[in-house]
Design an enzyme around this catalytic site. Structure first.
Site, mmCIF file in Angstrom:
data_model
loop_
_atom_site.group_PDB
_atom_site.id
_atom_site.type_symbol
_atom_site.label_atom_id
_atom_site.label_comp_id
_atom_site.label_asym_id
_atom_site.label_seq_id
_atom_site.Cartn_x
_atom_site.Cartn_y
_atom_site.Cartn_z
ATOM 1 N N HIS A 194 35.337 3.012 22.810
ATOM 2 C CA HIS A 194 34.171 2.985 23.679
ATOM 3 C C HIS A 194 34.375 3.821 24.940
ATOM 4 O O HIS A 194 33.419 4.380 25.474
ATOM 5 C CB HIS A 194 33.820 1.537 24.027
ATOM 6 C CG HIS A 194 33.237 0.794 22.862
ATOM 7 N ND1 HIS A 194 33.961 -0.111 22.130
ATOM 8 C CD2 HIS A 194 32.022 0.865 22.269
ATOM 9 C CE1 HIS A 194 33.211 -0.582 21.153
ATOM 10 N NE2 HIS A 194 32.036 -0.014 21.214
ATOM 11 N N ARG A 301 23.030 0.532 24.553
ATOM 12 C CA ARG A 301 24.129 -0.443 24.491
ATOM 13 C C ARG A 301 24.055 -1.342 25.721
ATOM 14 O O ARG A 301 24.591 -1.012 26.771
ATOM 15 C CB ARG A 301 25.475 0.283 24.436
ATOM 16 C CG ARG A 301 25.666 1.194 23.227
ATOM 17 C CD ARG A 301 27.046 1.840 23.292
ATOM 18 N NE ARG A 301 27.372 2.601 22.106
ATOM 19 C CZ ARG A 301 27.251 3.927 21.994
ATOM 20 N NH1 ARG A 301 26.781 4.625 23.030
ATOM 21 N NH2 ARG A 301 27.598 4.545 20.887
ATOM 22 N N GLU A 446 26.776 -2.213 10.200
ATOM 23 C CA GLU A 446 28.070 -1.728 10.660
ATOM 24 C C GLU A 446 29.221 -2.542 10.093
ATOM 25 O O GLU A 446 30.356 -2.444 10.568
ATOM 26 C CB GLU A 446 28.118 -1.732 12.194
ATOM 27 C CG GLU A 446 27.748 -3.055 12.822
ATOM 28 C CD GLU A 446 27.647 -2.979 14.334
ATOM 29 O OE1 GLU A 446 28.244 -2.066 14.930
ATOM 30 O OE2 GLU A 446 26.977 -3.848 14.925
ATOM 31 N N ASP A 470 31.960 1.152 13.717
ATOM 32 C CA ASP A 470 32.475 -0.122 13.225
ATOM 33 C C ASP A 470 32.484 -0.179 11.704
ATOM 34 O O ASP A 470 33.366 -0.806 11.114
ATOM 35 C CB ASP A 470 31.655 -1.289 13.785
ATOM 36 C CG ASP A 470 32.192 -1.786 15.122
ATOM 37 O OD1 ASP A 470 33.366 -1.505 15.428
ATOM 38 O OD2 ASP A 470 31.450 -2.450 15.857
ATOM 39 N N ARG A 480 39.942 1.187 15.559
ATOM 40 C CA ARG A 480 39.546 2.508 16.064
ATOM 41 C C ARG A 480 39.990 2.758 17.502
ATOM 42 O O ARG A 480 39.833 3.861 18.010
ATOM 43 C CB ARG A 480 38.042 2.703 15.925
ATOM 44 C CG ARG A 480 37.163 1.771 16.738
ATOM 45 C CD ARG A 480 35.720 1.958 16.284
ATOM 46 N NE ARG A 480 34.781 1.037 16.913
ATOM 47 C CZ ARG A 480 33.934 1.394 17.868
ATOM 48 N NH1 ARG A 480 33.941 2.619 18.335
ATOM 49 N NH2 ARG A 480 33.081 0.519 18.361
ATOM 50 N N CYS A 517 23.327 5.766 14.321
ATOM 51 C CA CYS A 517 23.557 5.840 15.773
ATOM 52 C C CYS A 517 25.049 5.851 16.107
ATOM 53 O O CYS A 517 25.423 5.827 17.270
ATOM 54 C CB CYS A 517 22.880 4.681 16.497
ATOM 55 S SG CYS A 517 23.517 3.055 16.044
#
Length: 571
Positions: A194, A301, A446, A470, A480, A517
């Protein structure tokens, strides 16, 4: 000149001055008894630390505007802190316990602060629960002063810096986005973490996987960062600096050429039209999305909205995120985008996105990415979810809103969430509060579970949005955020691509829209594959929209389908 090589994360070149962020020092409070003759000296040390913290808070308070609404919450926090530190009743309790029990002063302060905070939390009063967090935070500052621990303040980073750090939190990255940074060089974090996603949104060149990089560079050194080649050049000579300045000029020239795509639809060489949306994390980014010619917001988000509020200062106490605050944020984004669609994802907190809020429980989890996060948290804490839904449905009157649920794994889960939606609408009706009742509600696909049962999920979803970050992580069992296994994180894995194709087919058969997305939507190699698989709506960092338009304009659909077919049949 010294050169370090990492993993490319966010494209771009930056030339600036190194700013090394030290690793956080964990506070460890000793516990032991003292002699009576130590009481006076230690108590004076405590009082001196309290005065030092009060002085520091007063200076920060004086630096905040008395009229700017954005500074209002922070002013309230600092004012509350000072009142608590000056409270004679609590100070007397601490002193009496100290003199009676003869524990060292550091342990005494921590014990009494936690004891008082616990009483407030158990009072069953919302306001007092917030004050409990204030107690813990402000006397934490006093303890840091007494132990000579001085936490790094992310707000102190100057403009033009290239940040070197072991890791950064998403909240830190949001704070840093307000600076004119030249780059980020991190030891930890994957290319789809992120922090990296935020860096791409803000156009900050970023390199990760640089082991112990914050110990190999000194603050003040001249640095060049190349996000494409993942090179870090320390103390380069003039010739090298001139060479990279020329590359920056060429890159800027290319960006100027891409401006011809602004305001134009995205079409392939044979005329097939695409919708290119923007991913955002704060209301302010809606302005950037509009300026970059986005066809709408494909993903807002909302957890970053919480992080931005609580990340305003390292010492900010946990705060609830009120319905009114959320309403104003969502309304702003909808008004900026006009009649263009805005898809807002409900709170995806937990896992690697930790939020300092009194509303959100702190849970010690061995595997937080598999734990209490996203809609699981919403279902366990329905008041948080319902507050957000109230704000969303009220804001829906001001634009073209869609609501999206993250981390779905079953049809029953969606039904439970929709039941809470129903309750919120009934409450708004009863209170005679205006809202838009017919907002489309969709889900993020996801998880492998959602993709596999996507044909079933079409019955409870108005649309699908593929969260490929995800989806890849959970399908391949690869963290990740972990650079040690980053080589295994492969969005072109046949398993991942088949799950994507399965979802696209289910959506087509049910006649509901499907978009992407995740980060795949913004990378040129994966855009071609997704387009060939049938995706016609992509949501990405705003700054990638024009370059994606340029890419799609160079291919026919038949050519893109051939590229996808090659990947899907790569056994």
């Amino acid at each position: 000149m010294e050169v370090f090589l990492g993993i490319p994360a966010a494209d771009g070149i930056g030339i600036g001055t190194a700013f090394v962020i030290p690793d956080a020092v964990k506070r460890a409070i000793p516990q032991h008894h003292i002699k009576i003759d130590q009481i006076k000296k230690d108590w004076e040390r405590f009082q001196s630390s309290v005065q030092t913290v009060i002085l520091d808070l007063s200076e920060q308070l004086d630096s905040l505007s008395k009229t700017d609404p954005k500074d209002k919450v922070q002013r309230e926090v600092f004012e509350t802190y000072i009142l608590m530190l000056e409270d004679p009743v609590f100070t007397k309790e601490v002193k009496e316990f100290f003199e009676k029990e003869l524990f060292n002063i550091e342990y005494t302060v921590q014990f009494k602060a936690e004891e008082y905070a616990t009483k407030l939390r158990q009072a069953g009063n919302y306001y007092l629960s917030e004050r409990a967090q204030d107690i813990t935070d402000v006397f934490g500052l006093v303890l840091d002063e007494m132990l000579d621990i001085h936490p790094f303040d992310i707000n102190s980073v100057p403009d033009g810096s290239i940040i070197f750090a072991n890791s950064l939190s998403s909240a830190d990255t949001i704070v840093l986005s307000k600076r004119k940074l030249s780059g980020l060089a991190l030891s930890e974090g994957g290319v789809s973490s992120h922090v990296v996603i935020l860096a791409r949104n803000y156009g900050i060149p970023t390199v990760v996987g640089l082991e112990d990089i914050n110990k190999k560079v000194r603050t003040g050194e001249t640095v060049i960062i190349d996000g494409k080649t993942a090179e870090i050049l320390i103390s380069p000579d003039k010739t090298t600096i001139d060479e990279y300045k020329q590359k920056i000029r060429a890159d800027n020239q290319h960006k100027l050429e891409l401006k011809k795509f602004l305001g134009k639809p995205s079409v392939t060489k044979d005329g097939t039209e695409f919708k290119l949306m923007a991913n955002i994390g704060t209301p302010e980014e809606a302005e950037l999305a509009k300026a970059e010619g986005a066809d709408g917001i494909g993903l807002f988000r909302t957890e970053f909205l919480y992080m931005a509020q609580n990340g305003a200062s390292m010492n900010a106490a946990a705060r609830s995120f009120s319905e009114e605050t959320q309403f104003e944020a969502y309304k702003h984004v909808l008004e900026v985008m006009g009649d263009k669609p805005v898809t807002i994802r409900t709170l995806d907190a937990g896992g690697d996105k930790l939020i300092n809020s009194v509303d959100i429980p702190v849970v010690d989890e061995k595997n937080p990415l598999m734990g209490l996060r996203a809609v699981r948290l919403s279902l366990q804490c329905p008041n948080i979810f319902k507050t957000q839904l109230r704000a969303l449905y009220r804001a829906g009157l001001y634009g073209n809103l869609k609501i999206m649920f993250p981390l779905i794994t079953s049809v029953e889960q969606v039904k439970q969430l929709l039941e809470l939606v129903k309750q919120v609408k009934a409450e708004l009706d009863y209170e005679k509060i205006p809202y838009k009742p017919d907002i489309p509600v969709g889900i993020m696909v996801e998880t492998a579970a959602a993709a596999i049962i996507s044909d079933c999920l079409t019955s409870v979803s108005d649309f699908f949005s593929l969260g490929t970050n995800d989806l890849t992580q959970y399908t391949l069992a690869v963290d990740r955020e972990n650079q040690h296994v980053s080589a295994l994180y492969n969005e072109f894995s046949l398993a991942v691509l088949r799950l994507i194709q399965m979802t696209i087919n289910s959506a087509a058969e049910a006649g509901i829209p499907v978009s992407v997305c995740g980060e795949m939507a913004g990378r040129q190699d994966s855009v071609m594959v997704l387009a060939g698989m049938g995706i016609r709506t992509l949501s990405m960092s705003p700054k990638l929209i024009s370059s994606t338009k340029e890419l799609l304009s160079r291919f026919t659909i038949q050519e893109l389908e051939a590229i996808s077919s090659k990947h899907l049949n790569n056994l």
